[in-house]
Motif scaffolding. Sequence first.
Motif, PDB file in Angstrom:
ATOM      1  N   ALA A 370      32.645 -18.903 -64.737  1.00  0.00           N
ATOM      2  CA  ALA A 370      31.754 -17.713 -64.960  1.00  0.00           C
ATOM      3  C   ALA A 370      31.116 -17.549 -63.648  1.00  0.00           C
ATOM      4  CB  ALA A 370      30.671 -17.930 -66.095  1.00  0.00           C
ATOM      5  N   VAL A 371      30.512 -18.693 -63.066  1.00  0.00           N
ATOM      6  CA  VAL A 371      29.757 -18.605 -61.909  1.00  0.00           C
ATOM      7  C   VAL A 371      30.684 -18.370 -60.638  1.00  0.00           C
ATOM      8  CG1 VAL A 371      28.453 -19.919 -60.385  1.00  0.00           C
ATOM      9  CG2 VAL A 371      27.972 -20.233 -62.639  1.00  0.00           C
ATOM     10  N   ASN A 372      32.067 -18.930 -60.762  1.00  0.00           N
ATOM     11  CA  ASN A 372      32.907 -18.582 -59.763  1.00  0.00           C
ATOM     12  C   ASN A 372      33.347 -17.079 -59.521  1.00  0.00           C
ATOM     13  OD1 ASN A 372      35.258 -19.099 -58.224  1.00  0.00           O
ATOM     14  ND2 ASN A 372      35.968 -20.811 -59.259  1.00  0.00           N
ATOM     15  N   MET A 373      33.145 -16.696 -60.695  1.00  0.00           N
ATOM     16  CA  MET A 373      33.785 -15.309 -60.832  1.00  0.00           C
ATOM     17  C   MET A 373      32.609 -14.118 -60.233  1.00  0.00           C
ATOM     18  SD  MET A 373      35.355 -14.728 -64.525  1.00  0.00           S
ATOM     19  CE  MET A 373      36.608 -15.403 -65.068  1.00  0.00           C
ATOM     20  N   MET A 374      31.330 -14.624 -59.637  1.00  0.00           N
ATOM     21  CA  MET A 374      30.486 -13.818 -59.266  1.00  0.00           C
ATOM     22  C   MET A 374      30.653 -14.176 -57.633  1.00  0.00           C
ATOM     23  SD  MET A 374      29.031 -12.073 -61.760  1.00  0.00           S
ATOM     24  CE  MET A 374      30.568 -12.030 -62.274  1.00  0.00           C
ATOM     25  N   VAL A 375      31.383 -14.797 -57.264  1.00  0.00           N
ATOM     26  CA  VAL A 375      31.611 -14.969 -55.794  1.00  0.00           C
ATOM     27  C   VAL A 375      32.480 -13.902 -55.412  1.00  0.00           C
ATOM     28  CG1 VAL A 375      32.206 -16.445 -53.855  1.00  0.00           C
ATOM     29  CG2 VAL A 375      30.899 -17.402 -55.821  1.00  0.00           C
ATOM     30  N   ASN A 376      32.345 -12.901 -54.766  1.00  0.00           N
ATOM     31  CA  ASN A 376      33.273 -11.760 -54.480  1.00  0.00           C
ATOM     32  C   ASN A 376      33.528 -11.920 -52.925  1.00  0.00           C
ATOM     33  OD1 ASN A 376      34.526  -9.372 -53.830  1.00  0.00           O
ATOM     34  ND2 ASN A 376      33.154  -8.158 -54.758  1.00  0.00           N
ATOM     35  N   PHE A 484      20.306 -25.711 -45.999  1.00  0.00           N
ATOM     36  CA  PHE A 484      19.544 -26.118 -45.144  1.00  0.00           C
ATOM     37  C   PHE A 484      19.317 -25.072 -43.890  1.00  0.00           C
ATOM     38  CE2 PHE A 484      22.955 -27.530 -42.959  1.00  0.00           C
ATOM     39  CZ  PHE A 484      22.677 -27.921 -41.705  1.00  0.00           C
ATOM     40  N   SER A 485      20.749 -24.380 -44.008  1.00  0.00           N
ATOM     41  CA  SER A 485      20.745 -23.319 -42.739  1.00  0.00           C
ATOM     42  C   SER A 485      20.320 -21.930 -43.040  1.00  0.00           C
ATOM     43  CB  SER A 485      22.242 -23.595 -42.227  1.00  0.00           C
ATOM     44  OG  SER A 485      22.391 -22.457 -41.174  1.00  0.00           O
ATOM     45  N   PRO A 486      19.606 -21.352 -42.410  1.00  0.00           N
ATOM     46  CA  PRO A 486      19.355 -19.832 -42.786  1.00  0.00           C
ATOM     47  C   PRO A 486      20.750 -19.158 -42.663  1.00  0.00           C
ATOM     48  CG  PRO A 486      18.333 -20.388 -40.791  1.00  0.00           C
ATOM     49  CD  PRO A 486      18.849 -21.744 -41.159  1.00  0.00           C
ATOM     50  N   GLN A 487      21.770 -19.446 -41.710  1.00  0.00           N
ATOM     51  CA  GLN A 487      23.087 -18.739 -42.014  1.00  0.00           C
ATOM     52  C   GLN A 487      23.514 -18.311 -43.002  1.00  0.00           C
ATOM     53  OE1 GLN A 487      25.370 -21.165 -38.781  1.00  0.00           O
ATOM     54  NE2 GLN A 487      24.708 -19.767 -37.363  1.00  0.00           N
ATOM     55  N   PHE A 488      23.475 -19.101 -44.108  1.00  0.00           N
ATOM     56  CA  PHE A 488      23.910 -18.970 -45.421  1.00  0.00           C
ATOM     57  C   PHE A 488      23.133 -17.857 -46.307  1.00  0.00           C
ATOM     58  CE2 PHE A 488      26.925 -22.427 -44.512  1.00  0.00           C
ATOM     59  CZ  PHE A 488      27.917 -22.116 -45.342  1.00  0.00           C
ATOM     60  N   ASP A 489      22.037 -17.447 -45.680  1.00  0.00           N
ATOM     61  CA  ASP A 489      21.428 -16.568 -46.622  1.00  0.00           C
ATOM     62  C   ASP A 489      21.984 -15.414 -46.917  1.00  0.00           C
ATOM     63  OD1 ASP A 489      19.503 -18.705 -46.231  1.00  0.00           O
ATOM     64  OD2 ASP A 489      17.632 -17.108 -45.394  1.00  0.00           O
ATOM     65  N   ARG A 490      22.467 -14.790 -46.021  1.00  0.00           N
ATOM     66  CA  ARG A 490      23.259 -13.382 -46.112  1.00  0.00           C
ATOM     67  C   ARG A 490      24.422 -13.729 -46.971  1.00  0.00           C
ATOM     68  NH1 ARG A 490      27.291 -11.788 -42.285  1.00  0.00           N
ATOM     69  NH2 ARG A 490      28.196 -13.740 -41.305  1.00  0.00           N
ATOM     70  N   VAL A 491      25.155 -14.775 -47.227  1.00  0.00           N
ATOM     71  CA  VAL A 491      26.089 -14.808 -48.025  1.00  0.00           C
ATOM     72  C   VAL A 491      25.730 -15.216 -49.442  1.00  0.00           C
ATOM     73  CG1 VAL A 491      28.219 -16.564 -48.337  1.00  0.00           C
ATOM     74  CG2 VAL A 491      27.679 -15.948 -46.115  1.00  0.00           C
ATOM     75  N   ILE A 492      24.902 -16.252 -49.586  1.00  0.00           N
ATOM     76  CA  ILE A 492      24.484 -16.541 -50.890  1.00  0.00           C
ATOM     77  C   ILE A 492      23.735 -15.512 -51.388  1.00  0.00           C
ATOM     78  CG2 ILE A 492      23.149 -18.462 -52.095  1.00  0.00           C
ATOM     79  CD1 ILE A 492      24.070 -20.330 -50.209  1.00  0.00           C
ATOM     80  N   ASN A 493      22.606 -15.066 -51.130  1.00  0.00           N
ATOM     81  CA  ASN A 493      21.800 -13.893 -51.698  1.00  0.00           C
ATOM     82  C   ASN A 493      22.498 -12.799 -52.525  1.00  0.00           C
ATOM     83  OD1 ASN A 493      19.263 -14.891 -51.168  1.00  0.00           O
ATOM     84  ND2 ASN A 493      19.167 -13.902 -48.940  1.00  0.00           N
ATOM     85  N   PRO A 494      23.686 -12.274 -51.877  1.00  0.00           N
ATOM     86  CA  PRO A 494      24.297 -11.557 -52.891  1.00  0.00           C
ATOM     87  C   PRO A 494      24.993 -12.165 -54.050  1.00  0.00           C
ATOM     88  CG  PRO A 494      25.078 -11.054 -50.545  1.00  0.00           C
ATOM     89  CD  PRO A 494      24.247 -12.247 -50.737  1.00  0.00           C
ATOM     90  N   ILE A 495      25.258 -13.578 -54.071  1.00  0.00           N
ATOM     91  CA  ILE A 495      26.000 -13.992 -55.366  1.00  0.00           C
ATOM     92  C   ILE A 495      24.754 -14.307 -56.177  1.00  0.00           C
ATOM     93  CG2 ILE A 495      26.880 -16.414 -55.776  1.00  0.00           C
ATOM     94  CD1 ILE A 495      28.183 -16.685 -52.877  1.00  0.00           C
ATOM     95  N   VAL A 496      23.606 -14.627 -55.548  1.00  0.00           N
ATOM     96  CA  VAL A 496      22.550 -14.842 -56.630  1.00  0.00           C
ATOM     97  C   VAL A 496      22.169 -13.665 -57.368  1.00  0.00           C
ATOM     98  CG1 VAL A 496      20.057 -15.102 -56.547  1.00  0.00           C
ATOM     99  CG2 VAL A 496      21.248 -16.974 -55.189  1.00  0.00           C
TER     100      VAL A 496
END
Length: 649
Positions: A370-376, A484-496
């Motif tokens: 279910a979590v996996n499906m939320m990664v577009n 730990f890296s802010p580079q992932f913010d733009r990727v993870i925030n939509p998943i969240v």
Amino acid sequence: MPVSPFFKLERMMKNRPHAQATARQDEMRTRWKHWAVGSVIAMGAVWGGAEVFGAEHETVIESHGYTNFGELKYGPDEVLSYVNPDAPKGGEFSQWSQGTFDSFNQYAREGTTGALNTLPYETVLTAYADDPYGSYCYLCKTLEYPESKDWVIFNLRDDVTFSDSTPMTAEDVAFTFNLFQEQGIAEYRAVVSEYIDTVEVLDTHRIRFSFTDTAPRRDVIGFAGGTPVFSKAWFEETGTRLDEANNAPFVGTGPYLLDTVDINRQIIYRKDPNWWAADLPVNQGRNNFETIRIEYFADGSAALEGFKSGVYTFRSENSSLQWATQYDFLGVRNGWVNKVELPDGSIGSGQGFVFNLDKEVWQDNRVRQAVNMMVNFEWMNETLFYGIYDRPVSFWDNSDLVATGVPTEGEIAILQPLVDDGLLDASILTDEAVMPYVSGTVDRPLDRSMLRRASVLLDDAGWVVVDGKRMKDGKVLTAEFLQFSPQFDRVINPIVENLQRLGIEAKLNRVDTSQYVERRRSGDFDLVNHSLGQGFEPSSGLRQWFGSETADDSSRNLMRLRSPAIDQLMTIVIESETLEELTTSTQALDRVLRAEGFWIPQWQKNVHTVAYYDMFRFKEIPPLSLSPIDNWWYDAEAGEALRAAGAFQ
């Protein structure tokens, strides 16, 4: 420095953040891919004269190398095909690293190690970046072993010296091996102790490793020859321990020494003017730089600005956003900086998020899916990554070890007994290999059809919606992405946000580097980044990644995977004797690993995206490695012209 086969030791390093791909890290990443994780170093069989040894009267093979499959590409004392043997020596190579450091000992659990800390070390056996199965004597002249591979003798070179000018002997090799067995991390000791029976110094430059009866014969020579060699006298004089942080590298035999260090800011390594191996044929055209400098930055954006202004001169770019939008600066426009995409023929990175299976909530595969499906990914690639990425499918992408479609007859023969024993569901025999979820929505991050499918899975798993939140037994379903890296913010925030729409209380938690390293190590996370890409010859090192015995405390099995079926499949892979057997058994293992669902594939690309100031040269990019420190060189005339033009500091 030769591309040393630290097969076991590279994988026993505590897991470190890799927000950027520095040159040496890129080299190490590639090595991890084209040899089995911690596995045998495949040394090519050039057959020497036979002799009778011991009571067994076995034929003994003497060779400059060894391979389990095929033949060695190189004979003794050959120059490598991908180097320029006439490359000039000198100049500086500089790159960046992210975060902080307080140690130069990557073999200890404690501390955060500085970049390129293994430059001062070499190993008895080595491997080259265009021979995926072969490995060769380096600190040795030849090796001897019987057809049974019950033992191996390394005939060491008599001209090897440590950086303090003392000679290297068989005593140092034995000491270092035993040191790792006494003070190395547990996951490494547990594997090696099952394979090595005794280590015997025969004379000053001969050492014999005898192997246990149960040790897989594809692995044993690699175990014996893959350890870096340290100075016994130096360790005994200083009282240094392998399991403690250290403020400088150990005394080794390698081409570079630590020159200066400014903690958390800068590291400079300098070529050892008395390096013993400078004139060896195999080192012609290699280790060409006089100094190697690493500049530390808090994040990738700051590091890119440093590159633009010439603070450092080589950058392997891992941000698609920056690659697509930030490389139209003065240096590129003036021709001072080359922005290139270089071929990468190595196995894919296997990069993804992994679940912590020790947490009860993630032990239900329905919840994980279910979590996996939320990664577009399709939306990410179109909107965030400028279409430059592909999605990982397997842990062996870009090789014939990938499981595809329904199982072959050979795979079924391997999988059927595990189904009969109740260790695998029968569907594994008929279903197609698990593939990443594909979204039909590229214009927005949330795919509503995936949302509905995920909702059904959570409902079936007992996580029902109460006041907008998923609840079960009075508990709220939460999911934290540790970064730990802010580079992932733009990727993870939509998943969240997608997970929150599903009713999961999700969040991104970005911590400092030291906390990140420690929390990954100790298992204090829900989901965390991990690169699980494997090698062309998978073998015993698989257990460090996927074995039940390493799940409690592993730098590789971060997901805490415990599966009797996978344990048995790894044994079949390890015991494979032919390339055909290895291919089929690895495909079966890949199929079952992917079906476990502990991994959410992220993204990868089949090229190296590299920018560098136009004073570095190379002959060609070897198919399995991008390693500028190893085989690029400095063009002094071009460098002076750039400096005169004000291209860099």
